[in-house]
Design an enzyme around this catalytic site. Structure first.
Site, PDB file in Angstrom:
ATOM      1  N   ASP A  16       0.737  -1.198  -0.056  1.00 51.11           N
ATOM      2  CA  ASP A  16      -0.117   0.043   0.134  1.00 51.11           C
ATOM      3  C   ASP A  16       0.931   1.234   0.062  1.00 51.11           C
ATOM      4  O   ASP A  16       2.188   1.130   0.326  1.00 51.11           O
ATOM      5  CB  ASP A  16      -0.839  -0.031   1.169  1.00 51.11           C
ATOM      6  N   ASP A  18      -0.145   5.160   0.921  1.00 47.52           N
ATOM      7  CA  ASP A  18      -0.379   6.067   2.066  1.00 47.52           C
ATOM      8  C   ASP A  18      -0.207   5.437   3.321  1.00 47.52           C
ATOM      9  O   ASP A  18      -1.215   4.434   3.768  1.00 47.52           O
ATOM     10  CB  ASP A  18      -1.640   6.738   1.757  1.00 47.52           C
ATOM     11  N   SER A 141      -5.596   5.538  -4.506  1.00 46.91           N
ATOM     12  CA  SER A 141      -5.487   6.987  -4.923  1.00 46.91           C
ATOM     13  C   SER A 141      -5.016   7.109  -6.214  1.00 46.91           C
ATOM     14  O   SER A 141      -4.517   6.280  -6.857  1.00 46.91           O
ATOM     15  CB  SER A 141      -4.096   7.643  -3.889  1.00 46.91           C
ATOM     16  N   ASN A 143      -3.743   9.662  -7.182  1.00 43.79           N
ATOM     17  CA  ASN A 143      -2.476  10.408  -7.361  1.00 43.79           C
ATOM     18  C   ASN A 143      -1.216   9.723  -7.013  1.00 43.79           C
ATOM     19  O   ASN A 143      -0.299  10.225  -6.794  1.00 43.79           O
ATOM     20  CB  ASN A 143      -2.670  11.532  -6.360  1.00 43.79           C
ATOM     21  N   ASP A 199      -1.522  -0.585   6.059  1.00 41.28           N
ATOM     22  CA  ASP A 199      -1.757   0.110   7.483  1.00 41.28           C
ATOM     23  C   ASP A 199      -3.222   0.239   7.778  1.00 41.28           C
ATOM     24  O   ASP A 199      -3.708   0.426   8.736  1.00 41.28           O
ATOM     25  CB  ASP A 199      -1.162   1.431   7.556  1.00 41.28           C
TER      26      ASP A 199
END
Length: 247
Positions: A16, A18, A141, A143, A199
């Site tokens: 992952d 972020d 995301s 982004n 997370d």
């Protein structure tokens, strides 16, 4: 366990973004709060109940595709909005309008503040690649690539499955396992031979639902027990712990 803290049968690592590779989970949480608080204040006045950047973020939006996060949080407040269109302006009172406003805020925060990867995560990914394992980033995301480039770690990922991929390929977002399964397929590795690093609690759920070989929970906010309850095989506060070096 191998020298990189994984079972010997693992051939690929699916990370992952972020909160695992970069601290941008905090940026996203702040943007969600600003957007939802503005919406709730307009709707309910100054006595509105604010969005909690920890509890509400973890429960309703963390790890989910943007529109799903909007829907899930609004449902928690017994609120529904029209779906609208993906290109709705950020002031539109629609699911996509609110999502696009949140995205505007994230991009501005990233532009102003920049992004740096967690040093311990960089050390770990470099160790993984040196050990001959394949690597992919899996993020909800849209982004994702911009963040990887800003953090200087795009070259460490062979495959990227992100919000844009979800839209283009019609994938279901976390907690469904589709995005991680897609990354494994793109790498040509069986899910049972992949380790998932997450997370978010919905990321743990996705890792278990996809029957991946190993699931690592990354605890940045003091939710180790919850990560275990949602399926983590092990929990660390920094990926560098897996190779026995300081973060």
């Amino acid at each position: 366990m191998t020298e990189i803290g994984l079972p010997s049968g693992v051939r690929a690592c699916l990370f992952d973004l972020d909160g695992v590779l970069t601290p941008t989970a905090l940026v996203h949480a702040a943007a969600w709060k600003e957007m939802f608080d503005d919406f709730l204040r307009q709707r309910d006045g100054d006595d509105f109940r604010p969005f909690d950047a920890t509890a509400d973020y973890d429960a309703y939006v963390d790890g989910r595709p943007r529109a799903d996060g909007v829907r899930t949080f609004l449902a928690s407040r017994d609120t529904q909005l029209p779906e609208g269109e993906e290109d709705d302006p950020p002031d539109a009172q629609t699911v996509h309008g609110l999502g696009n406003r949140k995205n505007e805020l994230v991009l501005e925060k990233i532009r102003v503040e920049g992004v740096q990867a967690y040093p311990g995560s960089v050390r770990y990914v470099e160790a993984v690649r040196a050990a001959g394992l394949r690597t992919a980033v899996v993020s909800s995301s849209a982004n994702c690539r911009d963040v990887l480039v800003s953090a200087g770690i795009e070259h460490l990922m062979e495959v990227r499955v992100d919000g844009t991929t979800i839209r283009e390929r019609g994938l279901r977002g976390k907690p469904k396992p589709d995005t991680f399964l897609e990354a494994a397929q793109d790498l040509g590795v069986d899910p049972a031979q992949c380790a998932v690093f997450e997370d978010a609690l919905v990321g743990m759920d996705a890792g278990r639902a996809g029957r991946f070989g190993y699931v690592v929970g990354v605890d940045r906010v003091g939710q180790a027990e919850e990560l275990r309850k949602h399926g983590a095989d092990t929990v660390v506060t920094d990926l560098a712990e897996l190779i026995g070096v300081p973060a």
